[in-house]
Design an enzyme around this catalytic site. Sequence first.
Site, mmCIF file in Angstrom:
data_model
loop_
_atom_site.group_PDB
_atom_site.id
_atom_site.type_symbol
_atom_site.label_atom_id
_atom_site.label_comp_id
_atom_site.label_asym_id
_atom_site.label_seq_id
_atom_site.Cartn_x
_atom_site.Cartn_y
_atom_site.Cartn_z
ATOM 1 N N SER A 135 0.858 -1.184 0.000
ATOM 2 C CA SER A 135 0.000 0.000 0.000
ATOM 3 C C SER A 135 0.898 1.238 0.000
ATOM 4 O O SER A 135 1.760 1.368 0.875
ATOM 5 C CB SER A 135 -0.887 0.005 1.245
ATOM 6 O OG SER A 135 -1.679 1.164 1.289
ATOM 7 N N LYS A 161 -1.062 -0.949 -4.456
ATOM 8 C CA LYS A 161 -2.288 -0.234 -4.043
ATOM 9 C C LYS A 161 -1.905 1.211 -3.800
ATOM 10 O O LYS A 161 -0.941 1.483 -3.081
ATOM 11 C CB LYS A 161 -2.836 -0.890 -2.774
ATOM 12 C CG LYS A 161 -3.795 -0.066 -1.935
ATOM 13 C CD LYS A 161 -4.440 -0.945 -0.866
ATOM 14 C CE LYS A 161 -4.836 -0.138 0.353
ATOM 15 N NZ LYS A 161 -5.498 -0.991 1.376
ATOM 16 N N LEU A 162 -2.674 2.104 -4.407
ATOM 17 C CA LEU A 162 -2.400 3.537 -4.242
ATOM 18 C C LEU A 162 -3.494 4.164 -3.388
ATOM 19 O O LEU A 162 -4.692 3.976 -3.671
ATOM 20 C CB LEU A 162 -2.393 4.243 -5.609
ATOM 21 C CG LEU A 162 -1.462 3.692 -6.697
ATOM 22 C CD1 LEU A 162 -1.612 4.536 -7.967
ATOM 23 C CD2 LEU A 162 -0.012 3.667 -6.217
ATOM 24 N N LYS A 163 -3.105 4.902 -2.373
ATOM 25 C CA LYS A 163 -4.067 5.713 -1.635
ATOM 26 C C LYS A 163 -4.493 6.858 -2.541
ATOM 27 O O LYS A 163 -3.627 7.464 -3.214
ATOM 28 C CB LYS A 163 -3.431 6.282 -0.364
ATOM 29 C CG LYS A 163 -3.137 5.233 0.679
ATOM 30 C CD LYS A 163 -4.428 4.639 1.195
ATOM 31 C CE LYS A 163 -4.144 3.605 2.254
ATOM 32 N NZ LYS A 163 -5.376 2.969 2.735
ATOM 33 N N ASP A 189 -7.291 2.899 -2.990
ATOM 34 C CA ASP A 189 -8.015 2.928 -1.717
ATOM 35 C C ASP A 189 -8.294 4.381 -1.359
ATOM 36 O O ASP A 189 -7.375 5.164 -1.169
ATOM 37 C CB ASP A 189 -7.173 2.268 -0.621
ATOM 38 C CG ASP A 189 -7.969 2.120 0.678
ATOM 39 O OD1 ASP A 189 -7.461 1.467 1.609
ATOM 40 O OD2 ASP A 189 -9.101 2.635 0.751
ATOM 41 N N ASN A 191 -10.311 5.335 1.240
ATOM 42 C CA ASN A 191 -10.593 5.518 2.676
ATOM 43 C C ASN A 191 -11.733 6.525 2.895
ATOM 44 O O ASN A 191 -11.579 7.513 3.627
ATOM 45 C CB ASN A 191 -9.338 5.954 3.429
ATOM 46 C CG ASN A 191 -8.299 4.850 3.531
ATOM 47 O OD1 ASN A 191 -7.228 4.963 2.973
ATOM 48 N ND2 ASN A 191 -8.619 3.751 4.205
ATOM 49 N N GLU A 214 -11.251 0.689 -3.337
ATOM 50 C CA GLU A 214 -11.551 0.351 -1.949
ATOM 51 C C GLU A 214 -12.258 1.517 -1.246
ATOM 52 O O GLU A 214 -11.796 2.669 -1.334
ATOM 53 C CB GLU A 214 -10.231 0.047 -1.236
ATOM 54 C CG GLU A 214 -10.304 -0.861 -0.059
ATOM 55 C CD GLU A 214 -8.921 -1.175 0.506
ATOM 56 O OE1 GLU A 214 -7.941 -1.277 -0.265
ATOM 57 O OE2 GLU A 214 -8.821 -1.258 1.730
ATOM 58 N N ASP A 239 -14.160 -2.080 2.954
ATOM 59 C CA ASP A 239 -13.169 -2.265 4.035
ATOM 60 C C ASP A 239 -13.822 -1.748 5.318
ATOM 61 O O ASP A 239 -14.416 -2.524 6.071
ATOM 62 C CB ASP A 239 -11.899 -1.486 3.652
ATOM 63 C CG ASP A 239 -10.870 -1.403 4.770
ATOM 64 O OD1 ASP A 239 -9.759 -0.910 4.509
ATOM 65 O OD2 ASP A 239 -11.166 -1.819 5.904
ATOM 66 N N LYS A 263 -10.174 -7.534 7.416
ATOM 67 C CA LYS A 263 -9.203 -7.225 8.460
ATOM 68 C C LYS A 263 -9.728 -7.864 9.737
ATOM 69 O O LYS A 263 -10.749 -7.424 10.280
ATOM 70 C CB LYS A 263 -9.077 -5.716 8.657
ATOM 71 C CG LYS A 263 -8.429 -4.972 7.502
ATOM 72 C CD LYS A 263 -8.474 -3.482 7.775
ATOM 73 C CE LYS A 263 -7.875 -2.692 6.635
ATOM 74 N NZ LYS A 263 -8.145 -1.239 6.815
ATOM 75 N N GLY A 291 -4.520 -4.740 5.950
ATOM 76 C CA GLY A 291 -3.488 -4.500 6.962
ATOM 77 C C GLY A 291 -3.611 -3.119 7.574
ATOM 78 O O GLY A 291 -4.277 -2.235 7.033
HETATM 79 C C1 LIG Z 1 -2.230 -0.632 4.525
HETATM 80 C C2 LIG Z 1 -3.465 0.179 4.451
HETATM 81 O O1 LIG Z 1 -3.643 0.944 3.540
HETATM 82 N N1 LIG Z 1 -4.331 0.014 5.475
HETATM 83 C C3 LIG Z 1 -5.610 0.680 5.726
HETATM 84 C C4 LIG Z 1 -5.423 2.157 5.937
HETATM 85 C C5 LIG Z 1 -4.648 2.361 7.177
HETATM 86 C C6 LIG Z 1 -3.319 2.632 7.041
HETATM 87 C C7 LIG Z 1 -2.564 2.886 8.159
HETATM 88 C C8 LIG Z 1 -3.109 2.829 9.434
HETATM 89 C C9 LIG Z 1 -2.343 3.057 10.581
HETATM 90 C C10 LIG Z 1 -2.909 2.993 11.820
HETATM 91 C C11 LIG Z 1 -4.260 2.686 11.948
HETATM 92 C C12 LIG Z 1 -5.038 2.476 10.813
HETATM 93 C C13 LIG Z 1 -4.472 2.541 9.551
HETATM 94 C C14 LIG Z 1 -5.235 2.301 8.416
HETATM 95 C C15 LIG Z 1 -6.616 0.464 4.619
HETATM 96 O O2 LIG Z 1 -6.576 -0.528 3.905
HETATM 97 O O3 LIG Z 1 -7.536 1.279 4.528
HETATM 98 MG MG LIG Z 2 -8.661 0.251 3.066
#
Ligand SMILES: CC(=O)N[C@@H](Cc1ccc2ccccc2c1)C(=O)O
Ligand SMILES: [Mg+2]
Length: 368
Positions: A135, A161-163, A189, A191, A214, A239, A263, A291
């Site tokens: 990610s 995976k790109l935010k 993703d 979020n 995502e 997610d 998760k 993760g």
């Molecule tokens: C690897 C990835 O993108 N994970 C989360 C986003 C994320 C990333 C980092 C975090 C750090 C602390 C607590 C929650 C977090 C959630 C996701 O899939 O949306």
């Molecule tokens: Mg996510």
Amino acid sequence: MRLERAELLHVSLPLITPFRTSFGTMTSKDTFLLHIVTDRAEGWSEFAADPEPLYCAEFIAGAEIVIRDFLLPRVAALRTPTTAALAPAMAAVKGHELAKAALETALLDAELRAHGMPLATFLGSVHERVPAGVSIGIKDSLPELIDDVERYLAEGYVRIKLKIEPGWDVAPVRAVRERFGEALPLQVDANTAYTLADAEHLGKLDEFGLLLIEEPLEENNLHAHARLQRRLTTPVCLDESIHNARDAASAIALDACRVINIKPARVGGYPEARRIHDLAAAHGVPVWCGGMLETGIGRAPNLALAALPGCTLPGDTSASGRYFAEDITEPFVLRDGHLPVPTAPGIGIDPLPDALARFTTARRRLYP
Ligand SMILES: CC(=O)N[C@@H](Cc1ccc2ccccc2c1)C(=O)O
Ligand SMILES: [Mg+2]
């Protein structure tokens, strides 16, 4: 098995580079480990959220109270505290899935170690190693992003995976496609950063052949995600919206998602994660293991989940070195783009006492 002691260790591990998402920028992983001692074996787990409730509603100080004052007393009251007996006992407490997951996983770890059974065996894992995705956070510029993708591909990661967020979405995806080609397994993703008003804009991502997008919209709005999915060819992956098997059943029934990021911490633990995996498989919906920048204590059990047959997409369980210069366990190292599934009993890993001591910022006895 009888619960003898429980303690909580706050840990803080610096990230090797800041990790920027649509909900904020992380520069360190601050969380707590739960350590329980029973008459038969010890158990470890990691709480998945942060000091502040910015990514999800749960947070460290709140989870500590919920575990100490409302969940542990229910475990201690059980004549034989097994993981199966724990779930109904904890059901009286509303919500707090991440806190429940931390307690359930520590107890499950102890129970499995007492029986000499690896978590992978308990879950029904079918692989000895799993392909690793990575990610990548939001960057200050496209060249920086391309450099990151180049480095991770050179390390062997099999999926990128790109935010994304409004203002950083089509351009970075186009830049990665133009530089690395159509065959690169690529997903994004958001979020929860978008609304249905962005549907037409998000439709521009359809031309890039993404594996999935995502959680594009606000969490827990299955109706809105279903309406968005009807306007996109890119599969929507949920997610943050999926808290248990019931949510997964509703989301699939509403066509609110065509992929699920599982998760275990978000859904209350590994048995529930397995139930979501089975439900999705019954509907032909692919799943993968997400993760949360876990230390090795949280990373190890996620690898067992990622090895289930229905986890047909690479997950976010990256190598320890993706986030940390030093982990509090033996590091997970990428080999040919894969990570090994632990084979020792329980979660299959222990904290390294010296590293744990150095990264522990506070210890708190929770029981007795
Ligand atoms: C690897 C990835 O993108 N994970 C989360 C986003 C994320 C990333 C980092 C975090 C750090 C602390 C607590 C929650 C977090 C959630 C996701 O899939 O949306
Ligand atoms: Mg996510």
